[in-house]
Enzyme design. Sequence first.
Site, PDB file in Angstrom:
ATOM      1  N   SER A 175      -3.331  -7.332   3.099  1.00 27.37           N
ATOM      2  CA  SER A 175      -3.509  -7.197   4.548  1.00 27.37           C
ATOM      3  C   SER A 175      -4.018  -8.498   5.151  1.00 27.37           C
ATOM      4  O   SER A 175      -3.594  -8.897   6.238  1.00 27.37           O
ATOM      5  CB  SER A 175      -4.493  -6.066   4.854  1.00 27.37           C
ATOM      6  OG  SER A 175      -3.977  -4.829   4.443  1.00 27.37           O
ATOM      7  N   LYS A 183     -17.955  -5.671   8.320  1.00 31.31           N
ATOM      8  CA  LYS A 183     -16.699  -6.353   8.627  1.00 31.31           C
ATOM      9  C   LYS A 183     -16.085  -5.779   9.894  1.00 31.31           C
ATOM     10  O   LYS A 183     -15.957  -4.583  10.031  1.00 31.31           O
ATOM     11  CB  LYS A 183     -15.702  -6.190   7.475  1.00 31.31           C
ATOM     12  CG  LYS A 183     -16.047  -6.981   6.240  1.00 31.31           C
ATOM     13  CD  LYS A 183     -15.091  -6.680   5.115  1.00 31.31           C
ATOM     14  CE  LYS A 183     -13.834  -7.480   5.243  1.00 31.31           C
ATOM     15  NZ  LYS A 183     -12.929  -7.296   4.079  1.00 31.31           N
ATOM     16  N   ARG A 211      -2.075  -6.120  -8.470  1.00 35.49           N
ATOM     17  CA  ARG A 211      -1.099  -7.162  -8.167  1.00 35.49           C
ATOM     18  C   ARG A 211      -1.047  -8.228  -9.253  1.00 35.49           C
ATOM     19  O   ARG A 211       0.002  -8.766  -9.541  1.00 35.49           O
ATOM     20  CB  ARG A 211      -1.440  -7.834  -6.834  1.00 35.49           C
ATOM     21  CG  ARG A 211      -1.291  -6.911  -5.650  1.00 35.49           C
ATOM     22  CD  ARG A 211      -1.832  -7.553  -4.415  1.00 35.49           C
ATOM     23  NE  ARG A 211      -3.285  -7.686  -4.559  1.00 35.49           N
ATOM     24  CZ  ARG A 211      -4.116  -7.970  -3.585  1.00 35.49           C
ATOM     25  NH1 ARG A 211      -3.657  -8.199  -2.378  1.00 35.49           N
ATOM     26  NH2 ARG A 211      -5.405  -8.050  -3.799  1.00 35.49           N
ATOM     27  N   HIS A 267       0.841  -1.205   0.000  1.00 35.19           N
ATOM     28  CA  HIS A 267       0.000   0.000   0.000  1.00 35.19           C
ATOM     29  C   HIS A 267       0.872   1.251   0.000  1.00 35.19           C
ATOM     30  O   HIS A 267       0.634   2.193  -0.751  1.00 35.19           O
ATOM     31  CB  HIS A 267      -0.887   0.060   1.256  1.00 35.19           C
ATOM     32  CG  HIS A 267      -1.929  -0.986   1.360  1.00 35.19           C
ATOM     33  ND1 HIS A 267      -2.083  -1.745   2.494  1.00 35.19           N
ATOM     34  CD2 HIS A 267      -2.896  -1.387   0.504  1.00 35.19           C
ATOM     35  CE1 HIS A 267      -3.095  -2.573   2.328  1.00 35.19           C
ATOM     36  NE2 HIS A 267      -3.607  -2.382   1.124  1.00 35.19           N
TER      37      HIS A 267
END
Length: 159
Positions: A127, A41, A90, A17
Amino acid sequence: MRRAVCPGSFDPITNGHLDIIGRASKLYDVVHVAVMINQSKKGLFTVDERIELIREVTADFGNVEVESFHGLLVDFCKQREIPAIVKGLRAVSDFDYELQMAQMNNGLSGVETLFVPTNPTYSFLSSSLVKEVATWGGDVSHLLPPTVHEALVKRLGER
């Protein structure tokens, strides 16, 4: 003034990040880091804790502002007159989803999305993966800024 936003949950912020935010900070006059609030969440860190950690690790950039947001990212952009979203990619699997989001965001508000290929060093990094490995005692110190690693170790020790 050229402005962009780097959105995410950042629970916690990783070196991947930070790499994307740092690269965006060289392209734009102001980079807003928008920490997503997702009521469904339960994060490892609270939104306020994530904001504080991000502020600490981005302070040297000098042109990064950090705040939370709830709702549509395009509304966040509209309220702050931000014309661009910066997203790190990614893998090809990221591209499929992010392209759909970019097209939807552009259709809703005209905001553009800039895709930045992730540094190969961080191409596997998320993460969620960091939290999972750390939970089982794995060393993730090389994947996080030092202050974030300290906070992660402390938080996992509280569980």
